[in-house]
Design a protein around this motif. Structure first.
Motif, PDB file in Angstrom:
ATOM      1  N   CYS A   1       0.827  -1.214   0.000  1.00  0.00           N
ATOM      2  CA  CYS A   1       0.000   0.000   0.000  1.00  0.00           C
ATOM      3  C   CYS A   1       0.861   1.263   0.000  1.00  0.00           C
ATOM      4  N   ALA A   2       1.917   1.231   0.817  1.00  0.00           N
ATOM      5  CA  ALA A   2       2.815   2.392   0.884  1.00  0.00           C
ATOM      6  C   ALA A   2       3.506   2.624  -0.457  1.00  0.00           C
ATOM      7  N   LEU A   3       3.898   1.539  -1.132  1.00  0.00           N
ATOM      8  CA  LEU A   3       4.542   1.659  -2.447  1.00  0.00           C
ATOM      9  C   LEU A   3       3.568   2.216  -3.484  1.00  0.00           C
ATOM     10  N   LEU A   4       2.315   1.756  -3.442  1.00  0.00           N
ATOM     11  CA  LEU A   4       1.319   2.244  -4.391  1.00  0.00           C
ATOM     12  C   LEU A   4       1.054   3.740  -4.193  1.00  0.00           C
ATOM     13  N   ILE A   5       0.960   4.158  -2.935  1.00  0.00           N
ATOM     14  CA  ILE A   5       0.734   5.583  -2.653  1.00  0.00           C
ATOM     15  C   ILE A   5       1.952   6.408  -3.036  1.00  0.00           C
ATOM     16  N   SER A   6       3.141   5.898  -2.707  1.00  0.00           N
ATOM     17  CA  SER A   6       4.378   6.614  -3.063  1.00  0.00           C
ATOM     18  C   SER A   6       4.499   6.770  -4.572  1.00  0.00           C
ATOM     19  N   GLY A   7       4.169   5.700  -5.299  1.00  0.00           N
ATOM     20  CA  GLY A   7       4.213   5.768  -6.754  1.00  0.00           C
ATOM     21  C   GLY A   7       3.221   6.766  -7.317  1.00  0.00           C
ATOM     22  N   THR A   8       2.027   6.815  -6.718  1.00  0.00           N
ATOM     23  CA  THR A   8       0.995   7.756  -7.149  1.00  0.00           C
ATOM     24  C   THR A   8       1.446   9.192  -6.953  1.00  0.00           C
ATOM     25  N   TYR A   9       1.964   9.500  -5.770  1.00  0.00           N
ATOM     26  CA  TYR A   9       2.423  10.867  -5.480  1.00  0.00           C
ATOM     27  C   TYR A   9       3.628  11.227  -6.357  1.00  0.00           C
ATOM     28  N   THR A  10       4.545  10.289  -6.516  1.00  0.00           N
ATOM     29  CA  THR A  10       5.752  10.559  -7.301  1.00  0.00           C
ATOM     30  C   THR A  10       5.401  10.840  -8.760  1.00  0.00           C
ATOM     31  N   TRP A  11       4.533   9.996  -9.343  1.00  0.00           N
ATOM     32  CA  TRP A  11       4.170  10.198 -10.746  1.00  0.00           C
ATOM     33  C   TRP A  11       3.351  11.486 -10.925  1.00  0.00           C
TER      34      TRP A  11
END
Length: 314
Positions: free
Chosen positions: A143-153
């Motif tokens: 979940c943390a990776l998915l959120i981090s990827g969303t914010y980063t992109w």
């Protein structure tokens, strides 16, 4: 040394027309948008607080929902205060730097929202199609990776969009026939060659929209197939009810985005574009917390307990 291009951009001013062609509606629109903004702020921040204080809501679905509420709150706060300002003051100008900053932050939030909705669709797919593997597939780390990827992109996309505008040249006073600094309006004000910029916009905007839309549609196709195979009517009802809020939010969001894609750019369509933009930037951030709270038993119970506690203390 300061270049001529920098001097030109430093003196650029944009005029946001907003709804100035409807002078009698300025005050009613101000009151309407003010109410919507208050409801948006209370609803989204309230949703975040409710999810944080109720241990029953410490699940991946609500984790993503809390971030969606944060993005909606941020998106509305970037757009609505300026809209309220130009409805009540005669000076509708905004500096070049202010216009670029508003666009950049708004673009970040918009991209984040599209990917968050896709991530939430994937979460529902795993929960319904692979329930036994749900805790593993949607672990805290995932979940943390998915959120981090969303914010980063979201940030990367916004930086690309913003850079393609900053390399262009602008001068003088420019009219934007809308209430916010949107990409095409800023682009049309430039006297530089826009061919490369338009290609980048086309590729990146379509990638963000249709890539996430494909994820959403694919997730729900598998969900519907899985639900139809269930023998229990109560099981089918429970599965559909867990998706109802998200499916409603997705339909409204992508329906509005695709509608704006399909409206032709002409003088006669400016009012339609403005109304569609209002719905996308002002109304949808208000609707999302209402959709998720009104159709969610756990959220409604938490709200009721908070209200009861306040009433008892009072």
């Amino acid at each position: 040394m300061v270049t001529a291009e920098q001097n030109q951009n430093d003196s650029v001013i944009f005029i946001l027309l907003g709804f100035s062609d409807y002078p009698k509606l300025q005050v009613p629109l101000f009151l309407l948008f003010l109410i919507i903004y208050v409801v948006t702020v209370v609803g989204n921040l309230g949703m975040i607080v409710i999810i944080r204080i109720n241990p029953k809501l410490h699940t991946p679905m609500y984790f993503f929902l809390s971030h969606l509420s944060f993005v909606d709150f941020s998106y509305s706060t970037i757009i609505t205060p300026k809209l309220l300002d130009i409805l009540v003051v005669e000076d509708r100008s905004i500096s070049f730097e202010g216009c670029i900053a508003q666009f950049s932050f708004a673009a970040t939030c918009l991209v984040m929202e599209t990917f968050l909705l896709a991530v939430m669709a994937y979460d529902r797919f795993v929960a319904i199609c692979n329930p036994l593997l749900y805790t593993v597939a949607m672990s805290q780390k995932r979940c943390a990776l998915l959120i981090s990827g969303t914010y980063t992109w979201g940030i990367i996309s916004s930086l690309i969009f913003t850079y393609t505008l900053l390399v262009l040249s602008f001068c003088g006073t420019n009219i934007i026939n809308n209430f916010l600094c949107e990409y095409s309006a800023i682009l049309s004000a430039s006297f530089s060659d826009k061919h490369v910029t338009q290609i980048i916009l086309f590729i990146l905007a379509n990638f963000n929209t249709f890539f996430t839309l494909i994820i959403v549609l694919t997730s729900y196709i598998f969900i519907f197939v899985t639900v139809l195979k269930m023998h229990s009517a109560s099981g089918r009802h429970k599965a559909f009810s867990t998706c109802a809020s998200h499916l409603t939010a997705v339909t409204i969001f992508y329906g509005t985005i695709l509608f704006l894609y399909c409206v032709p750019s002409s003088k006669n369509s400016w009012l339609i574009i403005r109304m569609g933009t209002v719905f996308c930037t002002v109304v949808i951030p208000m609707l999302n917390p209402l959709i998720y709270s009104l159709r969610n038993k756990d959220v409604k119970e938490t709200i009721k307990k908070l209200l009861d506690t306040k009433i008892l203390h009072f």
